[in-house]
Design a protein around this motif. Structure first.
Motif, PDB file in Angstrom:
ATOM      1  N   TYR A 280       0.857  -1.191   0.000  1.00  0.00           N
ATOM      2  CA  TYR A 280       0.000   0.000   0.000  1.00  0.00           C
ATOM      3  C   TYR A 280       0.890   1.237   0.000  1.00  0.00           C
ATOM      4  O   TYR A 280       2.042   1.190   0.424  1.00  0.00           O
ATOM      5  N   ILE A 281       0.303   2.342  -0.490  1.00  0.00           N
ATOM      6  CA  ILE A 281       1.066   3.587  -0.563  1.00  0.00           C
ATOM      7  C   ILE A 281       0.306   4.724   0.109  1.00  0.00           C
ATOM      8  O   ILE A 281      -0.890   4.907  -0.123  1.00  0.00           O
ATOM      9  N   ILE A 282       1.025   5.464   0.957  1.00  0.00           N
ATOM     10  CA  ILE A 282       0.547   6.760   1.437  1.00  0.00           C
ATOM     11  C   ILE A 282       1.378   7.791   0.701  1.00  0.00           C
ATOM     12  O   ILE A 282       2.584   7.913   0.923  1.00  0.00           O
ATOM     13  N   HIS A 283       0.735   8.537  -0.184  1.00  0.00           N
ATOM     14  CA  HIS A 283       1.471   9.450  -1.058  1.00  0.00           C
ATOM     15  C   HIS A 283       1.801  10.745  -0.310  1.00  0.00           C
ATOM     16  O   HIS A 283       0.934  11.616  -0.143  1.00  0.00           O
ATOM     17  N   ALA A 284       3.038  10.861   0.124  1.00  0.00           N
ATOM     18  CA  ALA A 284       3.510  12.061   0.831  1.00  0.00           C
ATOM     19  C   ALA A 284       4.039  13.050  -0.202  1.00  0.00           C
ATOM     20  O   ALA A 284       5.246  13.297  -0.312  1.00  0.00           O
ATOM     21  N   HIS A 285       3.137  13.628  -0.957  1.00  0.00           N
ATOM     22  CA  HIS A 285       3.484  14.482  -2.089  1.00  0.00           C
ATOM     23  C   HIS A 285       4.204  15.746  -1.610  1.00  0.00           C
ATOM     24  O   HIS A 285       3.627  16.565  -0.904  1.00  0.00           O
ATOM     25  N   ALA A 286       5.474  15.886  -1.982  1.00  0.00           N
ATOM     26  CA  ALA A 286       6.263  17.055  -1.574  1.00  0.00           C
ATOM     27  C   ALA A 286       7.293  17.343  -2.658  1.00  0.00           C
ATOM     28  O   ALA A 286       8.477  17.028  -2.520  1.00  0.00           O
ATOM     29  N   PRO A 287       6.872  17.966  -3.771  1.00  0.00           N
ATOM     30  CA  PRO A 287       7.788  18.194  -4.894  1.00  0.00           C
ATOM     31  C   PRO A 287       8.855  19.241  -4.622  1.00  0.00           C
ATOM     32  O   PRO A 287       9.891  19.254  -5.280  1.00  0.00           O
ATOM     33  N   GLN A 288       8.597  20.116  -3.649  1.00  0.00           N
ATOM     34  CA  GLN A 288       9.531  21.211  -3.394  1.00  0.00           C
ATOM     35  C   GLN A 288       9.761  21.387  -1.903  1.00  0.00           C
ATOM     36  O   GLN A 288       8.812  21.470  -1.123  1.00  0.00           O
ATOM     37  N   GLU A 289      11.042  21.428  -1.474  1.00  0.00           N
ATOM     38  CA  GLU A 289      11.357  21.717  -0.087  1.00  0.00           C
ATOM     39  C   GLU A 289      11.225  23.221   0.151  1.00  0.00           C
ATOM     40  O   GLU A 289      11.131  24.011  -0.794  1.00  0.00           O
ATOM     41  N   ALA A 290      11.254  23.620   1.412  1.00  0.00           N
ATOM     42  CA  ALA A 290      11.050  25.032   1.748  1.00  0.00           C
ATOM     43  C   ALA A 290      12.315  25.861   1.599  1.00  0.00           C
ATOM     44  O   ALA A 290      12.241  27.091   1.509  1.00  0.00           O
ATOM     45  N   ASP A 291      13.473  25.210   1.536  1.00  0.00           N
ATOM     46  CA  ASP A 291      14.721  25.986   1.447  1.00  0.00           C
ATOM     47  C   ASP A 291      15.002  26.337  -0.017  1.00  0.00           C
ATOM     48  O   ASP A 291      14.566  25.634  -0.938  1.00  0.00           O
ATOM     49  N   PRO A 292      15.718  27.408  -0.277  1.00  0.00           N
ATOM     50  CA  PRO A 292      15.953  27.852  -1.664  1.00  0.00           C
ATOM     51  C   PRO A 292      16.771  26.869  -2.492  1.00  0.00           C
ATOM     52  O   PRO A 292      16.714  26.906  -3.725  1.00  0.00           O
ATOM     53  N   LEU A 293      17.521  25.988  -1.851  1.00  0.00           N
ATOM     54  CA  LEU A 293      18.320  25.000  -2.586  1.00  0.00           C
ATOM     55  C   LEU A 293      17.533  23.732  -2.881  1.00  0.00           C
ATOM     56  O   LEU A 293      18.015  22.858  -3.607  1.00  0.00           O
ATOM     57  N   ASN A 294      16.348  23.624  -2.296  1.00  0.00           N
ATOM     58  CA  ASN A 294      15.515  22.433  -2.455  1.00  0.00           C
ATOM     59  C   ASN A 294      16.261  21.170  -2.031  1.00  0.00           C
ATOM     60  O   ASN A 294      16.198  20.130  -2.677  1.00  0.00           O
ATOM     61  N   LEU A 295      16.985  21.275  -0.900  1.00  0.00           N
ATOM     62  CA  LEU A 295      17.795  20.159  -0.429  1.00  0.00           C
ATOM     63  C   LEU A 295      17.437  19.717   0.985  1.00  0.00           C
ATOM     64  O   LEU A 295      17.338  18.514   1.259  1.00  0.00           O
ATOM     65  N   ALA A 296      17.258  20.673   1.907  1.00  0.00           N
ATOM     66  CA  ALA A 296      17.028  20.325   3.317  1.00  0.00           C
ATOM     67  C   ALA A 296      15.619  19.751   3.508  1.00  0.00           C
ATOM     68  O   ALA A 296      14.636  20.334   3.040  1.00  0.00           O
ATOM     69  N   PRO A 297      15.520  18.613   4.166  1.00  0.00           N
ATOM     70  CA  PRO A 297      14.190  18.038   4.438  1.00  0.00           C
ATOM     71  C   PRO A 297      13.364  18.975   5.323  1.00  0.00           C
ATOM     72  O   PRO A 297      13.618  19.088   6.519  1.00  0.00           O
ATOM     73  N   THR A 298      12.454  19.670   4.742  1.00  0.00           N
ATOM     74  CA  THR A 298      11.612  20.632   5.449  1.00  0.00           C
ATOM     75  C   THR A 298      10.143  20.372   5.132  1.00  0.00           C
ATOM     76  O   THR A 298       9.421  19.793   5.928  1.00  0.00           O
ATOM     77  N   THR A 299       9.731  20.758   3.942  1.00  0.00           N
ATOM     78  CA  THR A 299       8.346  20.496   3.531  1.00  0.00           C
ATOM     79  C   THR A 299       8.044  19.001   3.524  1.00  0.00           C
ATOM     80  O   THR A 299       6.968  18.580   3.953  1.00  0.00           O
ATOM     81  N   SER A 300       8.981  18.204   3.079  1.00  0.00           N
ATOM     82  CA  SER A 300       8.749  16.758   2.981  1.00  0.00           C
ATOM     83  C   SER A 300       8.527  16.133   4.352  1.00  0.00           C
ATOM     84  O   SER A 300       7.681  15.244   4.519  1.00  0.00           O
ATOM     85  N   THR A 301       9.285  16.584   5.358  1.00  0.00           N
ATOM     86  CA  THR A 301       9.085  16.028   6.702  1.00  0.00           C
ATOM     87  C   THR A 301       7.791  16.542   7.322  1.00  0.00           C
ATOM     88  O   THR A 301       7.104  15.809   8.035  1.00  0.00           O
ATOM     89  N   THR A 302       7.432  17.800   7.037  1.00  0.00           N
ATOM     90  CA  THR A 302       6.172  18.351   7.541  1.00  0.00           C
ATOM     91  C   THR A 302       4.988  17.575   6.967  1.00  0.00           C
ATOM     92  O   THR A 302       4.029  17.263   7.680  1.00  0.00           O
ATOM     93  N   VAL A 303       5.061  17.266   5.686  1.00  0.00           N
ATOM     94  CA  VAL A 303       4.005  16.508   5.015  1.00  0.00           C
ATOM     95  C   VAL A 303       3.848  15.128   5.649  1.00  0.00           C
ATOM     96  O   VAL A 303       2.732  14.673   5.921  1.00  0.00           O
TER      97      VAL A 303
END
Length: 325
Positions: free
Chosen positions: A138-161
């Protein structure tokens, strides 16, 4: 070091991006998510959450939320799983693997071992085309195409999601299990939260004195009763039945002194100065309800009444001492 942007603007941009990402999750909640909830309920075992790095930290928080809301759960670090921790998984357990990319090496090594053991696997993943997503039940889709930092590298939006989806999962399971306030209290017996959920008025008032006078008591008797029992008030009982007729507080005494001439004071009785039909509370009410009633009425004590009979007093200081304030 000089910031290119205003600090407040940067902070607001981060919060806006993360809020938007959570809002966008709504359209990704469908039958797949429902199937995950049903799989956990039908399995009958525990929820074992695994991941690595920031996903591991998110997994530990989700485990704590699940345990506190009636779903037994534990955390297994993906790197440690292949070095012995895999033994913590039992028949009937469901494993949730958290990974944004779905291609984390440690998780990829773990999947065949879980499959071989016949363990149900749920992927909480952003990339639905990943190795983890394609090999999960089964899949829980944790859709997070863009992180919150300008480099799009640090786990921010993805961990919040992932954190938000974990909350959604826990509450769905809570509702499905019929988890009650009493169940929650059993899991949270300590601190002010626990006391708000289980502490009742009957646990408090027996420890207090019981100031009471009859309706015919004179002013001196009223003052002595209030002073000796140190609750700032006394109950007034009917002469014949002994039921609650009213209450005299320190405030009532002050108002009485302003309204009457000194020569009248000798003739006053408790009945003359009491507040009739005082606000009361039943012994089996939760103590937090007593607190809310005091706050709403701007008073510091309540009479405890059962079937018209005085049982005791509960004071604001009691609730303060119990940590409810």
């Amino acid at each position: 070091m000089k910031l290119v942007k205003n600090i407040q603007s940067i902070a607001k941009e981060v919060l806006a991006r993360e809020a938007e990402a959570i809002q966008n999750l709504v359209e990704h909640i469908g039958k797949d998510f429902e199937n995950c909830v049903e799989a956990i309920l039908q399995a009958g075992g525990r929820v074992v959450i695994t991941g690595i790095g920031k996903s591991a930290l998110v997994g530990q928080k989700i485990v704590a939320t699940l345990n506190s809301t009636g779903t037994p759960a534990l955390f297994m670090h993906a790197a440690d799983a292949i070095h012995g921790d895999l033994g913590m998984i039992q028949a009937g357990d469901v494993v949730i693997a958290i990974s944004k990319s779905g291609n984390t090496p440690e998780v990829k090594v773990l999947l065949p071992l879980l499959k071989r053991a016949g363990i149900t696997l749920i992927a909480m993943v952003s990339n639905k085309d990943s190795y983890l997503a394609k090999n999960a039940d089964y899949i829980i889709h944790a859709h997070a195409p863009q992180e919150a930092d300008p480099l799009n590298l640090a786990p921010t939006t993805s961990t919040t999601v992932c954190m938000a989806l974990g909350d959604a999962l826990a509450i769905c399971l809570l509702e499905a299990r019929g988890f009650t306030r009493q169940d929650f209290a059993r899991n949270h017996p300590g601190g002010s939260l626990g006391k708000k959920l289980y502490l009742r008025v009957s646990d408090i008032y027996p420890h207090n004195d019981l100031p009471a006078v009859s309706e015919t008591a004179n002013l001196k008797e009223v003052i002595l009763e209030i002073t000796s029992k140190r609750l700032g008030a006394t109950a007034v009982l009917t002469e014949k039945e002994g039921t609650l007729a009213g209450i005299v507080t320190d405030g009532d005494l002050r108002r009485m002194l302003n309204q009457h001439h000194e020569t009248d004071l000798l003739h006053l009785t408790a009945h003359d100065i009491m507040t009739p039909s005082p606000i009361g509370i039943a012994p089996d009410e939760y103590a937090v309800n007593a607190l809310q009633l005091m706050q709403a009425r701007s008073i510091t004590q309540l009479v405890v009444v059962e079937a018209g009979r005085l049982k005791g007093f509960v004071h604001l200081h009691d609730l303060l001492k119990e940590g409810l304030i």
